[in-house]
Design a protein around this motif. Structure first.
Motif, PDB file in Angstrom:
ATOM      1  N   LEU A   1      28.099  52.506  49.379  1.00  0.00           N
ATOM      2  CA  LEU A   1      26.828  51.486  49.439  1.00  0.00           C
ATOM      3  C   LEU A   1      27.812  49.921  49.071  1.00  0.00           C
ATOM      4  N   SER A   2      26.334  48.750  49.221  1.00  0.00           N
ATOM      5  CA  SER A   2      26.383  47.624  48.797  1.00  0.00           C
ATOM      6  C   SER A   2      25.347  46.808  48.446  1.00  0.00           C
TER       7      SER A   2
ATOM      8  N   ALA B   1      21.666  56.272  40.231  1.00  0.00           N
ATOM      9  CA  ALA B   1      22.964  55.644  39.582  1.00  0.00           C
ATOM     10  C   ALA B   1      22.628  54.542  38.885  1.00  0.00           C
ATOM     11  N   ALA B   2      23.021  54.483  37.790  1.00  0.00           N
ATOM     12  CA  ALA B   2      23.044  52.543  37.012  1.00  0.00           C
ATOM     13  C   ALA B   2      24.133  52.151  36.534  1.00  0.00           C
TER      14      ALA B   2
ATOM     15  N   ARG C   1      30.811  63.223  41.660  1.00  0.00           N
ATOM     16  CA  ARG C   1      31.235  62.818  43.336  1.00  0.00           C
ATOM     17  C   ARG C   1      31.128  61.623  43.233  1.00  0.00           C
ATOM     18  N   PHE C   2      29.900  60.785  43.062  1.00  0.00           N
ATOM     19  CA  PHE C   2      29.520  58.843  43.267  1.00  0.00           C
ATOM     20  C   PHE C   2      30.259  58.484  42.302  1.00  0.00           C
ATOM     21  N   THR C   3      29.987  57.131  42.380  1.00  0.00           N
ATOM     22  CA  THR C   3      30.430  56.411  41.105  1.00  0.00           C
ATOM     23  C   THR C   3      29.985  55.132  41.314  1.00  0.00           C
TER      24      THR C   3
ATOM     25  N   ASN D   1      31.117  60.008  47.564  1.00  0.00           N
ATOM     26  CA  ASN D   1      32.301  61.274  48.017  1.00  0.00           C
ATOM     27  C   ASN D   1      32.013  62.365  48.073  1.00  0.00           C
ATOM     28  N   ARG D   2      32.627  63.444  49.427  1.00  0.00           N
ATOM     29  CA  ARG D   2      32.374  64.905  49.334  1.00  0.00           C
ATOM     30  C   ARG D   2      30.686  64.428  49.541  1.00  0.00           C
TER      31      ARG D   2
END
Length: 124
Positions: free
Chosen positions: A20-21, A49-50, A66-68, A83-84
């Motif tokens: 996502l952007s 996320a932040a 899984r997320f970044t 991801n995943r």
């Protein structure tokens, strides 16, 4: 007035990936933090996320590993690499910005600007 525009959502199979952007009309470095929230049907909006102005990051327990979250200050854009992906990740994802002095970890009411949201659907 700051505008945030998300993109990159879609339909993906479980185990797949999406990025996502969030493109901001203003200088994202001026915000205390940029966050990604999600809201599934019948559930409250939750912080996923932040990333703070100093570069610190937060990830919800269920997505850690899984997320970044990352950002490109030159392009005033924040990214959420997912991801995943799992079925429980299905939701509308929102980008948000918290101004200086806000408690960015305190929930949705601490964020001042919001994007329109982008749907992420994970199928089994």
């Amino acid at each position: 007035q700051v505008q945030l525009v998300e993109s990159g959502g879609g339909l993906v199979q479980a185990g797949g990936s999406l990025t996502l952007s969030c493109a901001a009309s203003g200088d994202i470095f001026s915000f205390n933090a940029m966050g990604w929230f999600r809201q599934a049907p019948g559930k409250q909006r939750e912080l996923v996320a932040a990333i703070t102005s100093s570069g610190g990051t937060y990830l919800k327990d269920s997505v850690r590993g899984r997320f970044t979250i990352s950002r490109d200050n030159a392009k005033n854009t924040v990214f959420l690499q997912m991801n995943r992906l799992e079925r429980d990740d299905t939701a509308v994802y929102f980008c948000a910005a918290a101004e200086s002095g806000r408690r960015w970890y305190g929930g949705a009411d601490q964020y001042d600007y919001w994007g329109q949201g982008t749907q992420v659907t994970v199928s089994s």
